[in-house]
Design a protein around this motif. Sequence first.
Motif, PDB file in Angstrom:
ATOM      1  N   THR A   1       0.810  -1.213   0.000  1.00 16.52           N
ATOM      2  CA  THR A   1       0.000   0.000   0.000  1.00 16.52           C
ATOM      3  C   THR A   1       0.848   1.270   0.000  1.00 16.52           C
ATOM      4  O   THR A   1       0.325   2.361  -0.207  1.00 16.52           O
ATOM      5  N   ASP A   2       2.156   1.137   0.225  1.00 14.98           N
ATOM      6  CA  ASP A   2       3.035   2.318   0.198  1.00 14.98           C
ATOM      7  C   ASP A   2       3.371   2.742  -1.222  1.00 14.98           C
ATOM      8  O   ASP A   2       4.039   3.740  -1.429  1.00 14.98           O
ATOM      9  N   ARG A   3       2.939   1.956  -2.223  1.00 15.20           N
ATOM     10  CA  ARG A   3       3.115   2.255  -3.645  1.00 15.20           C
ATOM     11  C   ARG A   3       4.582   2.217  -4.078  1.00 15.20           C
ATOM     12  O   ARG A   3       4.927   2.690  -5.164  1.00 15.20           O
ATOM     13  N   LYS A   4       5.425   1.624  -3.258  1.00 16.43           N
ATOM     14  CA  LYS A   4       6.831   1.458  -3.624  1.00 16.43           C
ATOM     15  C   LYS A   4       7.013   0.151  -4.395  1.00 16.43           C
ATOM     16  O   LYS A   4       6.224  -0.781  -4.237  1.00 16.43           O
ATOM     17  N   PRO A   5       8.071   0.060  -5.226  1.00 15.84           N
ATOM     18  CA  PRO A   5       8.390  -1.232  -5.832  1.00 15.84           C
ATOM     19  C   PRO A   5       8.861  -2.189  -4.737  1.00 15.84           C
ATOM     20  O   PRO A   5       9.879  -1.945  -4.090  1.00 15.84           O
ATOM     21  N   SER A   6       8.119  -3.234  -4.508  1.00 12.33           N
ATOM     22  CA  SER A   6       8.419  -4.152  -3.420  1.00 12.33           C
ATOM     23  C   SER A   6       9.590  -5.054  -3.773  1.00 12.33           C
ATOM     24  O   SER A   6       9.988  -5.177  -4.938  1.00 12.33           O
ATOM     25  N   GLN A   7      10.130  -5.720  -2.776  1.00 12.27           N
ATOM     26  CA  GLN A   7      11.193  -6.693  -3.029  1.00 12.27           C
ATOM     27  C   GLN A   7      10.664  -7.828  -3.902  1.00 12.27           C
ATOM     28  O   GLN A   7      11.398  -8.372  -4.743  1.00 12.27           O
ATOM     29  N   ARG A   8       9.408  -8.167  -3.740  1.00  4.24           N
ATOM     30  CA  ARG A   8       8.796  -9.203  -4.568  1.00  4.24           C
ATOM     31  C   ARG A   8       8.809  -8.795  -6.040  1.00  4.24           C
ATOM     32  O   ARG A   8       9.109  -9.606  -6.917  1.00  4.24           O
ATOM     33  N   LEU A   9       8.507  -7.531  -6.325  1.00  2.47           N
ATOM     34  CA  LEU A   9       8.540  -7.030  -7.698  1.00  2.47           C
ATOM     35  C   LEU A   9       9.963  -7.048  -8.237  1.00  2.47           C
ATOM     36  O   LEU A   9      10.208  -7.466  -9.383  1.00  2.47           O
ATOM     37  N   ILE A  10      10.912  -6.615  -7.414  1.00  2.00           N
ATOM     38  CA  ILE A  10      12.321  -6.608  -7.827  1.00  2.00           C
ATOM     39  C   ILE A  10      12.798  -8.024  -8.113  1.00  2.00           C
ATOM     40  O   ILE A  10      13.468  -8.278  -9.125  1.00  2.00           O
ATOM     41  N   ASP A  11      12.456  -8.973  -7.254  1.00  2.00           N
ATOM     42  CA  ASP A  11      12.863 -10.369  -7.459  1.00  2.00           C
ATOM     43  C   ASP A  11      12.293 -10.913  -8.777  1.00  2.00           C
ATOM     44  O   ASP A  11      12.972 -11.646  -9.508  1.00  2.00           O
ATOM     45  N   PHE A  12      11.040 -10.558  -9.067  1.00  2.00           N
ATOM     46  CA  PHE A  12      10.397 -11.027 -10.294  1.00  2.00           C
ATOM     47  C   PHE A  12      11.162 -10.543 -11.520  1.00  2.00           C
ATOM     48  O   PHE A  12      11.502 -11.333 -12.410  1.00  2.00           O
ATOM     49  N   TYR A  13      11.469  -9.260 -11.571  1.00  2.00           N
ATOM     50  CA  TYR A  13      12.143  -8.724 -12.753  1.00  2.00           C
ATOM     51  C   TYR A  13      13.615  -9.115 -12.806  1.00  2.00           C
ATOM     52  O   TYR A  13      14.173  -9.306 -13.896  1.00  2.00           O
ATOM     53  N   GLN A  14      14.242  -9.270 -11.658  1.00  2.00           N
ATOM     54  CA  GLN A  14      15.630  -9.720 -11.670  1.00  2.00           C
ATOM     55  C   GLN A  14      15.735 -11.129 -12.250  1.00  2.00           C
ATOM     56  O   GLN A  14      16.679 -11.432 -12.989  1.00  2.00           O
ATOM     57  N   ALA A  15      14.759 -11.977 -11.966  1.00  2.00           N
ATOM     58  CA  ALA A  15      14.775 -13.336 -12.510  1.00  2.00           C
ATOM     59  C   ALA A  15      14.687 -13.315 -14.034  1.00  2.00           C
ATOM     60  O   ALA A  15      15.347 -14.109 -14.714  1.00  2.00           O
TER      61      ALA A  15
END
Length: 419
Positions: free
Chosen positions: A32-46
């Motif tokens: 809800t903080d509208r930041k790119p989450s670590q989950r989002l970063i992990d997805f794109y890094q993969a």
Amino acid sequence: MYRELFKPVQINKVEIKNRICMPAFGLLYHGTDRKPSQRLIDFYQARARGGCGLLVVGGVGIDRRGSGITTPAIDSDELIADWKRLAEAVHRHGARVFLQLFHAGRYQHSGFTDGQPSVAPSAIRSRYTNEEPRALLIEEIAEIEDRFAAAAARAQQAGIDGVQLIGSAGYLISQFTSPLTNKREDEYGGSFENRTRFGRRTIEKTRKVVGPDYPITMRVAGNEFMPGGNTSTDMLEVVQAFEQAGLDGFDVTGGWHETAVPQLPAMVPRGAFAYLAAGIRKVVSVPVTASNRIVEPAQAEQLLRDAVADMVNIGRGQIADPAWAEKARREKPDEIRPCVDCLQGCMEMLFAGQPVQCLCNPLAGFEAERALRPAAEPRRVVVVGAGPGGLKAALTAAERGHDVVLMEEAADIGGQLPL
């Protein structure tokens, strides 16, 4: 085998190592903080690790009214450091990353904006949300143009390689461009010049703040497939006007969310809408990316050889297999875990307001949480049933170091997968 697919391509001054792009995709992996989450970063890094040349992340909100709480945002300087983390994670693997700057316009549901009505060129009810937007005032339009530009400047400061403005799917830029949703009688409505004014000014203001060398692209619908909307012929004029305003590339899809013309299900022939990219490529001088139902490396290679496009979008294919690009590079297409076009884990989950998953890839969206680690004590594992679940269980156990026996009573493996 795939010579064209793995040639570098340049968008403005940014070189991309191959012609494979992952288009922006709503994932609902943020908080809800509208930041790119670590989950989002992990997805794109993969996907970067898997060899994709360009990852377009988005939509990324430029203000609260236009994106609500349903997307990550870059509408504040406080968010620059968070997006820098994502850029660094992608760059670590030699990939490039763009942010798709997003304003939904009349497609924004009031439930995600504290009950405030959405805003649009004209007060025309949306069949997508079943709500009527409020028509924007002239001064508000100029403010939104400025917010697009400010968001691009923040992306540049964060080390993001470029930005993509979303001018497709029936969102705000396309709402201004289309005679279907723009009934204004001032300088932003009526004539072709007036209807494209918002898009052109947004591009021009963005170019002014990011400088001449920073890539600005746009995702467009090559045909809106909406009665009374812009046709394929109309869109050729639109993209030429936007290129002249300062764009460096076009990502071409088709339709709006309201259209009755299907774009993604298995019923749609593979590459059926690539002709939209081909038409646009003939009238612009910047790179063009083809979209929708591009599934296999051989198909993608042929589109490039036929000069249909300069790049290809592999979206759901890279959700199903983050190493799609690397397996194609190694000329191992049979090792690619295929997307089966079911739309269950991606589209159905998304429109139910749930984070995207994948029927074929249980690691999608869980790249860190479900990371495979060697078994502390390898064992003999028997898997009974060689359907999709059994096959994946057997592979996972083997990858962890177990000695696996797979049993199936039918003559063929795969269960319902062939169906």
